[in-house]
Design a protein around this motif. Structure first.
Motif, short mmCIF file in Angstrom:
data_model
loop_
_atom_site.label_atom_id
_atom_site.label_comp_id
_atom_site.label_asym_id
_atom_site.label_seq_id
_atom_site.Cartn_x
_atom_site.Cartn_y
_atom_site.Cartn_z
N GLU A 76 27.50 -7.64 37.31
CA GLU A 76 26.21 -7.54 36.87
C GLU A 76 26.40 -6.10 36.19
N GLU A 79 26.24 -6.90 32.46
CA GLU A 79 25.29 -7.69 32.16
C GLU A 79 24.00 -6.66 31.70
N GLY A 110 21.05 -10.84 34.03
CA GLY A 110 21.33 -9.48 34.52
C GLY A 110 20.27 -9.29 35.51
#
Length: 544
Positions: A76, A79, A110
């Motif tokens: 993540e 992202e 995300g």
């Protein structure tokens, strides 16, 4: 006398060993601690010994995280990141900028948004449409129990006013029944199944990115709390095996294999095979993660009595038990007989009770096998169940950062629990006084992985740097030594890393050096401490 490879002098050294809690010097030979003491340790210094003069800096056992999602968190980070703010306009600016910077991505993914940022904790599809109208958007919230999606994502998933809620989740809706853009719990999978999955290379890069950050925070080992396919996320297990075989996994990691709550006991043989196939080097998959309930903020945490509404009246909703509690007992009994550790997500007081009942059933059937079952989160624990942790040997796996006054607690939780039940939240002190063993973790990326921040909140029951003088249930505060023990010896215990967690001769030299002695500073200054260096098996893995 064999000379040491590494000697720390001029402590303090906090050993975590009740027989000698403080020392000033420590020696390491190879991967292990060979001496702990004072000036006599200097006799082990030879021509090839590296000497670290602590000059008053604090040497501790390496921190361990008992509940973290390292691969997901590391992925993540690459992202659309919405953490670090609660401003809606900030969110929209970041989303717009990310979309503009990645025009070739078919989906914008995300997360990290906070429920407190939106009225009722529910963001709308129209907000996302205003910045990304042409591509589907899927953004998980900071607790990863909900997702914010735009109209294009809902259309691609075929979600309409006629779409029923799944049994383990909820679609938030507009007055006419049209999905509003927020999906809770199992409903997230209705859209996430369409998100392009990460590749093996993405997952490996995410793991190594996360490992670097965790080492910089003094973390030498952890338990990954979700190894399996869930909510559209691909299984991160391959990243650990690849890194372990390549020698790039420098941390010691226990993996908790995901229990598919849509299946039953037929998956146990598969879990046995996965445990055997996945364990290699510093990675072993000896735990099974059972998510028994949701979270309080979206009213899916399983409670013994109903949630209240905005007027303080009881509703018909007491949350969700994702696994039938009777079946849970049989599953845990079988897993325990096969010497799996069971790692429960148990947030509401009913879920806590159901998990403890399952541990008790396993003990009654199998005897005490020492599998160190543990219950994570423990937001609401009924007073009648506090003493059961010690009696059953169930470890209390706490996430201290959540035990503070902040908008999500004050606006989205306390009013809907009511005063009596709100006073049962995060009962760290009560669990300790009842004899429970405490382990600690972060649940990163749900919250910060920083153990120092977690220790600060466990001790002060206030967020670091807050101007709010209120202490959240002050009787539940821990003393600094107990809080540190939860992040070291306690987590080492549930992670099955018995040769770590304390500093004694013969133990593995997993160590962290802080820039100050947090035991001699005022408790309200704990969060100001910083990690200077981290060692795993005597080898530096982070140097500030």
């Amino acid at each position: 006398m064999t000379k040491a490879d590494l000697v720390f002098t001029q402590g303090p050294v906090h050993t975590g060993d009740p027989a000698r809690t403080r020392a000033s010097s420590l020696a390491v030979t190879g991967e292990r601690i060979t001496a702990v003491g004072h000036d006599e340790v200097r006799e082990l210094i030879g021509p090839g010994t590296e000497v670290v003069d602590l000059r008053g800096k604090l040497l501790l056992p390496g921190f361990q995280d008992a509940h973290v999602h390292a691969v997901f968190a590391g992925t993540e980070l690459a992202e659309c990141d919405l953490t670090g703010t609660v401003g809606v306009e900030d969110y929209l600016t970041r989303i717009r900028e990310y979309a503009e910077a990645h025009p070739d991505r078919p989906w914008i993914t995300g997360g990290g948004w906070s429920m407190e940022s939106f009225e009722g904790g529910v963001p709308t599809r129209q907000l996302l449409d205003s910045v990304v109208p042409d591509r589907p958007v899927y953004l998980v919230n900071r607790d990863h129990h909900g997702a914010w999606v735009n109209t294009r994502a809902l259309e691609q998933a075929g979600l309409t006013r006629e779409t029923p809620d799944p049994v383990d989740g909820r679609i938030e809706r507009e007055p006419d029944g049209t999905p509003s853009g927020t999906l809770q719990e199992g409903a997230t999978g209705l859209v996430s199944r369409l998100v392009p999955p990460s590749t093996a290379a993405d997952r490996l890069a995410g793991l190594l990115r996360a490992q670097k950050l965790l080492h910089s925070l003094g973390i030498t080992g952890w338990q990954d709390a979700m190894l399996g396919v869930y909510g559209g996320h691909p299984d991160p297990s391959d990243a650990y095996v690849t890194a372990a075989r390549a020698g790039t996994l420098t941390a010691r990691v226990t993996g908790a294999l995901w229990w598919d709550r849509e299946r039953g006991a037929e998956q146990i043989d598969e879990l046995v095979a996965r445990r055997r196939e996945l364990s290699y080097g510093r990675f072993r998959a000896g735990s099974v993660k059972i998510m028994q309930d949701g979270v309080a903020e979206n009213f899916t945490a399983a409670m013994t009595t109903p949630y209240l509404d905005g007027c303080g009246c009881a509703t018909a909703n007491s949350g969700l038990s994702f696994v039938d509690p009777v079946a849970l007992r049989s599953y845990v009994t079988r897993l325990d007989a096969l010497d799996f550790q069971v790692h429960f997500h148990a947030l509401g007081d009913r879920a806590v009770r159901e998990a403890l009942d399952a541990v008790q059933a396993a003990i009654e059937a199998n005897g005490r096998r020492g599998n160190r079952h543990h219950l994570a989160h423990l937001q609401v624990v009924h007073p009648d169940d506090l003493g059961r942790f010690a009696r059953l040997g169930a470890v209390a796996n706490i996430q201290p950062l959540w035990a503070a006054h902040e908008p999500q607690m004050d606006e989205l939780t306390i009013p809907f629990l009511g005063p009596e039940r709100a006073a049962w939240q995060y009962p760290f002190g009560s669990l300790l006084r009842a004899g429970a063993t405490l382990a600690a973790g972060s649940d990163w990326p749900v919250s910060s992985p920083d153990p120092i921040a977690g220790i600060h909140v466990a001790v002060n029951r206030k967020e670091p740097g807050t101007a709010d003088d209120r202490v959240f249930l002050p009787e539940q505060r821990l003393d600094p030594a107990t809080a540190v023990a939860a992040y070291t010896a306690g987590s080492a215990h549930v992670n099955g890393l018995d040769e770590t967690g304390t500093l004694r001769p013969g133990m593995l030299a997993d160590l962290v050096v802080l820039d100050r002695d947090i035991f001699t500073k005022p408790p309200e200054e704990i969060a100001e401490a910083r990690v200077l260096s981290t060692y795993v098996g005597g080898t530096p893995v982070h140097m500030a």
